[in-house]
Scaffold this motif. Structure first.
Motif, PDB file in Angstrom:
ATOM      1  N   TYR A 110       0.961  -6.212   4.700  1.00  0.00           N
ATOM      2  CA  TYR A 110       1.195  -5.079   5.590  1.00  0.00           C
ATOM      3  C   TYR A 110       1.591  -3.800   4.838  1.00  0.00           C
ATOM      4  O   TYR A 110       1.893  -2.790   5.458  1.00  0.00           O
ATOM      5  CB  TYR A 110       2.297  -5.433   6.600  1.00  0.00           C
ATOM      6  N   ASN A 112       0.610  -0.793   2.228  1.00  0.00           N
ATOM      7  CA  ASN A 112      -0.570  -0.109   1.687  1.00  0.00           C
ATOM      8  C   ASN A 112      -0.618  -0.170   0.168  1.00  0.00           C
ATOM      9  O   ASN A 112      -1.662  -0.372  -0.424  1.00  0.00           O
ATOM     10  CB  ASN A 112      -0.598   1.356   2.145  1.00  0.00           C
ATOM     11  N   SER A 113       0.534   0.051  -0.468  1.00  0.00           N
ATOM     12  CA  SER A 113       0.568   0.063  -1.936  1.00  0.00           C
ATOM     13  C   SER A 113       1.331  -1.162  -2.435  1.00  0.00           C
ATOM     14  O   SER A 113       2.567  -1.186  -2.426  1.00  0.00           O
ATOM     15  CB  SER A 113       1.231   1.350  -2.446  1.00  0.00           C
ATOM     16  N   HIS A 114       0.584  -2.181  -2.855  1.00  0.00           N
ATOM     17  CA  HIS A 114       1.201  -3.409  -3.368  1.00  0.00           C
ATOM     18  C   HIS A 114       2.010  -3.108  -4.618  1.00  0.00           C
ATOM     19  O   HIS A 114       3.120  -3.645  -4.814  1.00  0.00           O
ATOM     20  CB  HIS A 114       0.109  -4.435  -3.671  1.00  0.00           C
ATOM     21  N   THR A 134       3.942   3.240   3.394  1.00  0.00           N
ATOM     22  CA  THR A 134       3.030   3.275   4.537  1.00  0.00           C
ATOM     23  C   THR A 134       2.600   1.845   4.824  1.00  0.00           C
ATOM     24  O   THR A 134       2.055   1.161   3.957  1.00  0.00           O
ATOM     25  CB  THR A 134       1.790   4.139   4.245  1.00  0.00           C
ATOM     26  N   LEU A 135       2.898   1.377   6.037  1.00  0.00           N
ATOM     27  CA  LEU A 135       2.502   0.030   6.439  1.00  0.00           C
ATOM     28  C   LEU A 135       1.154   0.068   7.154  1.00  0.00           C
ATOM     29  O   LEU A 135       0.796   1.068   7.781  1.00  0.00           O
ATOM     30  CB  LEU A 135       3.550  -0.580   7.376  1.00  0.00           C
ATOM     31  N   LYS A 136       0.430  -1.042   7.035  1.00  0.00           N
ATOM     32  CA  LYS A 136      -0.852  -1.177   7.722  1.00  0.00           C
ATOM     33  C   LYS A 136      -0.617  -1.892   9.039  1.00  0.00           C
ATOM     34  O   LYS A 136      -0.312  -3.087   9.056  1.00  0.00           O
ATOM     35  CB  LYS A 136      -1.848  -1.951   6.855  1.00  0.00           C
ATOM     36  N   ASN A 141      -2.090   3.521  10.281  1.00  0.00           N
ATOM     37  CA  ASN A 141      -1.127   3.542   9.188  1.00  0.00           C
ATOM     38  C   ASN A 141       0.200   4.063   9.721  1.00  0.00           C
ATOM     39  O   ASN A 141       0.240   5.032  10.485  1.00  0.00           O
ATOM     40  CB  ASN A 141      -1.619   4.431   8.045  1.00  0.00           C
TER      41      ASN A 141
END
Length: 419
Positions: A110, A112-114, A134-136, A141
């Motif tokens: 969930y 965006n940027s791992h 930022t969550l998906k 977003n």
């Protein structure tokens, strides 16, 4: 079937090992049960065919669970490798995915940027960490603020609190938009002011040039007319002079709106220069001007000269008939406080004709006259200019007056750091 002694001993040994293994499993089970009872465990992770299955324990710390469910932010507990052990309804609604499907998935699904999440998680060694992400969600977003807390050794998990920033970001975008719109309006206003200044220059030049010629040629006619023509000549000359004065005053009023660079100004020096400039007018009326030592302020010296000049000329103009004008300029050395703002107060008092209380509210209005033109000269702009100058300097002007006894104009200049 018969067993020899050696086989019997080996069988006993196997049984003892099995008993020891069962005892160890029983101890583990008892420990889990004890942990469930004291609230240390609220979910079990069971590996089946290589896939983790989460079993929530509804009775575990019921009060805590209710609190988290009613929490106005997203709340999760995740394992060290990011497996979601629990999430509250708020997080489920925020993401737009049922809680049953979120539990057992990995938190990184969930984000965006791992890479940013891993960097944040690795900082847990130094204590709780926070950051914007930022969550998906299901179809969008979502800007959020995430707080991670290591729950070890009490609980082998990481606590996650998620704050929705959507509304805040929306306000920030709206603010930026309004700021850009305001900047555009300011540019338009500056362009409009520039055009207005050019227009005023043109008008003042185009009006004053024919006026100058009228005055020049009427001056040549002095003494050359018969009586009736002389009357007409004087009317033309008087009107031309008045129109010339009006153009000058309008130009002054228009340009006084511009704020010059603020400089350190001694009001004592300003007053001395004004008195020197008005020397002839003061002598003609035998006016007496007395002044306290005045403060140093920040502002425009040109506008300060115009301010004091207008007020002194005004005091002399409206003096009593056959009386000597006495003008007293006083400075209240005690700082005057109005609300949260501190002011220098300078008062200019005359012994002139004064004015009625009903007229006081009108005198700072442009073109407002309290007397007939044949009684006192002027265009009704001088005090309007004074008001605008004080506003330019973040101050204000007030007046007190008694009919037949004179008037006092109070000038309030904000106290600034004078470096």
């Amino acid at each position: 079937m018969t067993f020899n002694l050696e086989d019997k001993d080996l069988h006993i040994s196997h049984l003892e090992q099995e008993i020891e293994t069962l005892r160890s499993q029983l101890d583990d089970a008892n420990n889990i049960i004890d942990a469930i009872r004291d609230g240390s465990v609220d979910a079990l992770v069971v590996q089946k065919e290589g896939k983790a299955e989460i079993y929530s324990i509804e009775s575990a710390d019921y009060t805590y669970r209710i609190l988290i469910e009613k929490f106005g932010e997203g709340a999760l507990s995740i394992s060290d490798d990011g497996l979601i052990l629990y999430c509250n309804d708020y997080f489920s609604q925020l993401i737009g995915i049922p809680a049953s499907k979120i539990t057992g998935s990995y938190f990184t699904e969930y984000v965006n940027s791992h890479r940013d999440y891993v960097r944040l998680k690795n900082s847990l060694n130094d204590g709780p960490v926070k950051g914007e992400f930022t969550l998906k969600g299901n179809d969008r977003n979502i800007p959020v603020y995430i707080s991670l807390t290591d729950l070890h050794p009490t609980v082998p998990a990481i606590g996650v609190v998620v704050t929705d920033l959507s509304e805040k970001k929306g306000h920030e975008l709206a603010l930026v938009k309004h700021q850009h719109e305001l900047e555009d309006k300011i540019h338009e206003l500056n362009a409009s002011n520039t055009s207005l200044e050019q227009f005023i220059h043109v008008i003042s030049h185009d009006l004053k040039e024919p006026l100058r010629k009228i005055l020049m040629y009427t001056a040549r006619l002095n003494g050359s007319e018969e009586n009736e023509d002389a009357v007409y000549h004087n009317i033309i000359k008087s009107s031309a002079l008045r129109l010339n004065s009006l153009v000058d005053d309008l130009v002054k009023y228009a340009f006084i709106a511009n704020k010059d660079e603020e400089l350190k100004i001694s009001l004592d020096e300003v007053l001395k220069e004004v008195i020197d400039d008005l020397e002839i007018t003061i002598q003609e009326k035998a006016a007496i001007i007395e002044s306290d030592s005045l403060p140093v302020i920040k502002g425009s010296k040109v506008q300060m000269r115009q301010l004091f000049s207008n007020l002194i000329i005004n005091a002399i103009k409206y003096s009593r008939e056959n009386g000597i004008p006495v003008i007293k300029i006083k400075y209240a050395h005690d700082i005057v406080t109005e609300g949260k703002i501190k002011y220098h107060k300078v008062s200019i008092t005359d012994n002139g004709i004064g004015m009625e209380k009903a007229h006081i509210s009108k005198i700072f209005t442009i073109f407002q006259r309290l007397h007939m033109r044949n009684e006192y000269s002027g265009n009704g702009i001088g005090l309007a200019i004074c008001k605008k100058i004080m506003e330019n300097h973040n101050g204000h002007i007030t007046v007190e007056s008694i009919i037949g006894s004179g008037s006092t104009f109070n000038l309030y200049f904000p106290v600034n750091d004078i470096n």
